[in-house]
Design a protein around this motif. Structure first.
Motif, PDB file in Angstrom:
ATOM      1  N   GLY A  64     -11.167   3.529   3.240  1.00 45.32           N
ATOM      2  CA  GLY A  64     -12.116   2.437   3.447  1.00 45.32           C
ATOM      3  C   GLY A  64     -12.049   1.412   2.332  1.00 45.32           C
ATOM      4  N   LEU A  65     -11.979   1.892   1.103  1.00 46.86           N
ATOM      5  CA  LEU A  65     -11.883   1.011  -0.055  1.00 46.86           C
ATOM      6  C   LEU A  65     -10.639   0.139   0.018  1.00 46.86           C
ATOM      7  N   MET A  66      -9.493   0.773   0.243  1.00 49.96           N
ATOM      8  CA  MET A  66      -8.231   0.030   0.240  1.00 49.96           C
ATOM      9  C   MET A  66      -8.098  -0.900   1.443  1.00 49.96           C
ATOM     10  N   ALA A  67      -8.747  -0.565   2.552  1.00 50.13           N
ATOM     11  CA  ALA A  67      -8.705  -1.440   3.727  1.00 50.13           C
ATOM     12  C   ALA A  67      -9.434  -2.749   3.452  1.00 50.13           C
ATOM     13  N   VAL A  68     -10.493  -2.697   2.661  1.00 46.22           N
ATOM     14  CA  VAL A  68     -11.309  -3.885   2.395  1.00 46.22           C
ATOM     15  C   VAL A  68     -10.897  -4.586   1.100  1.00 46.22           C
ATOM     16  N   ALA A  69     -10.509  -3.814   0.090  1.00 43.79           N
ATOM     17  CA  ALA A  69     -10.133  -4.390  -1.215  1.00 43.79           C
ATOM     18  C   ALA A  69      -8.755  -3.857  -1.620  1.00 43.79           C
ATOM     19  N   PRO A  70      -7.696  -4.348  -0.959  1.00 44.56           N
ATOM     20  CA  PRO A  70      -6.359  -3.801  -1.210  1.00 44.56           C
ATOM     21  C   PRO A  70      -5.829  -4.043  -2.623  1.00 44.56           C
ATOM     22  N   ASN A  71      -6.441  -4.953  -3.362  1.00 44.04           N
ATOM     23  CA  ASN A  71      -5.989  -5.209  -4.731  1.00 44.04           C
ATOM     24  C   ASN A  71      -6.719  -4.370  -5.765  1.00 44.04           C
ATOM     25  N   ALA A  72      -7.639  -3.534  -5.324  1.00 41.44           N
ATOM     26  CA  ALA A  72      -8.266  -2.569  -6.224  1.00 41.44           C
ATOM     27  C   ALA A  72      -7.245  -1.469  -6.514  1.00 41.44           C
ATOM     28  N   THR A  73      -7.353  -0.869  -7.677  1.00 38.11           N
ATOM     29  CA  THR A  73      -6.416   0.179  -8.065  1.00 38.11           C
ATOM     30  C   THR A  73      -7.182   1.458  -8.372  1.00 38.11           C
ATOM     31  N   ILE A  74      -6.823   2.525  -7.682  1.00 39.93           N
ATOM     32  CA  ILE A  74      -7.409   3.823  -7.985  1.00 39.93           C
ATOM     33  C   ILE A  74      -6.625   4.390  -9.162  1.00 39.93           C
ATOM     34  N   VAL A  75      -7.280   4.461 -10.323  1.00 38.10           N
ATOM     35  CA  VAL A  75      -6.609   4.891 -11.543  1.00 38.10           C
ATOM     36  C   VAL A  75      -6.932   6.335 -11.914  1.00 38.10           C
ATOM     37  N   ALA A  76      -7.912   6.935 -11.244  1.00 36.66           N
ATOM     38  CA  ALA A  76      -8.261   8.325 -11.550  1.00 36.66           C
ATOM     39  C   ALA A  76      -8.840   9.003 -10.321  1.00 36.66           C
ATOM     40  N   ARG A  77      -8.454  10.264 -10.140  1.00 37.13           N
ATOM     41  CA  ARG A  77      -8.995  11.118  -9.080  1.00 37.13           C
ATOM     42  C   ARG A  77      -9.308  12.468  -9.702  1.00 37.13           C
ATOM     43  N   GLN A  78     -10.545  12.903  -9.542  1.00 37.49           N
ATOM     44  CA  GLN A  78     -10.950  14.200 -10.065  1.00 37.49           C
ATOM     45  C   GLN A  78     -11.896  14.869  -9.079  1.00 37.49           C
ATOM     46  N   ASN A  79     -11.879  16.193  -9.055  1.00 38.21           N
ATOM     47  CA  ASN A  79     -12.856  16.937  -8.266  1.00 38.21           C
ATOM     48  C   ASN A  79     -14.162  17.015  -9.033  1.00 38.21           C
ATOM     49  N   ALA A  80     -15.255  16.697  -8.378  1.00 41.01           N
ATOM     50  CA  ALA A  80     -16.583  16.820  -8.982  1.00 41.01           C
ATOM     51  C   ALA A  80     -17.625  16.714  -7.878  1.00 41.01           C
ATOM     52  N   ILE A  81     -18.534  17.700  -7.820  1.00 38.56           N
ATOM     53  CA  ILE A  81     -19.630  17.600  -6.855  1.00 38.56           C
ATOM     54  C   ILE A  81     -20.995  17.853  -7.485  1.00 38.56           C
ATOM     55  N   SER A  82     -21.029  18.335  -8.718  1.00 39.62           N
ATOM     56  CA  SER A  82     -22.308  18.590  -9.369  1.00 39.62           C
ATOM     57  C   SER A  82     -22.539  17.572 -10.482  1.00 39.62           C
ATOM     58  N   PRO A  83     -23.773  17.440 -10.940  1.00 39.33           N
ATOM     59  CA  PRO A  83     -24.028  16.527 -12.061  1.00 39.33           C
ATOM     60  C   PRO A  83     -23.215  16.876 -13.310  1.00 39.33           C
ATOM     61  N   VAL A  84     -23.086  18.169 -13.609  1.00 39.10           N
ATOM     62  CA  VAL A  84     -22.327  18.577 -14.794  1.00 39.10           C
ATOM     63  C   VAL A  84     -20.848  18.233 -14.630  1.00 39.10           C
ATOM     64  N   GLU A  85     -20.299  18.515 -13.448  1.00 41.00           N
ATOM     65  CA  GLU A  85     -18.888  18.165 -13.212  1.00 41.00           C
ATOM     66  C   GLU A  85     -18.691  16.657 -13.277  1.00 41.00           C
TER      67      GLU A  85
END
Length: 174
Positions: free
Chosen positions: A53-74
């Motif tokens: 969804g992000l890249m379809a609307v803002a193709p010039n944005a760059t995803i520079v990090a991907r991490q797993n996190a679902i809790s506040p501490v993570e």
């Protein structure tokens, strides 16, 4: 019988909303961190939806990090590391509001302004802390895509009714 909702579609809505915000506020360019959850199918679907969804609307944005996190501490811990490695991050989106709540705390703990213009944090599920941050307004917490609880509740009632009256139930995905 199964009652659920479209995890991909909700993720995609958040990604599209973030993309529109990037276009409107950052001229279409942003450095993005995605706090996903690739360990579960629902998390994979939400993560994929957010990114597509992000890249379809803002193709010039760059995803520079991907991490797993679902809790506040993570969210807090991975965002600390992400901000150290990528100090110019200005968009953080995630599959769960609790992780983004942690990202918000990491942002503030790193000495960054929680009211800084040009920064977007957004998550999914509409938790009370996320909604309170949104209600405050004028801060970097920009969005929360809430579960369609009324639709899910209606689908549960419809499914139970059909099981009792017809002996079968549809799979309800809202």
């Amino acid at each position: 019988a199964t009652v659920g909702y479209d995890q991909y579609n909700d993720g995609r809505k958040l990604g599209q909303y973030a993309g529109k915000w990037i276009n409107d506020n950052l001229g279409g360019k942003a450095q993005v961190a995605v706090l996903g959850f690739t360990l579960m199918i629902w998390g994979q679907a939400r993560t994929k939806g957010i990114e597509e969804g992000l890249m379809a609307v803002a193709p010039n944005a760059t995803i520079v990090a991907r991490q797993n996190a679902i809790s506040p501490v993570e969210g807090l811990n991975v965002t600390r590391t992400i901000l150290q490695a990528n100090p110019d991050i200005n968009v953080i989106v995630g599959v769960e509001d609790p992780a983004i709540e942690g990202a918000y705390k990491a942002w503030v703990a790193s000495g960054r302004d929680p009211k800084q213009k040009g920064v977007f944090l957004g998550g999914l599920d509409g938790t009370a802390p996320a909604l309170n941050l949104l209600k405050e307004g004028d801060n970097i917490y920009q969005a929360s895509m809430a579960i369609p609880l009324k639709l899910v509740g209606d689908a549960i009632a419809e499914t139970a009714h059909k099981l009792v009256t017809e002996g079968k139930a549809p799979d309800n995905i809202v």
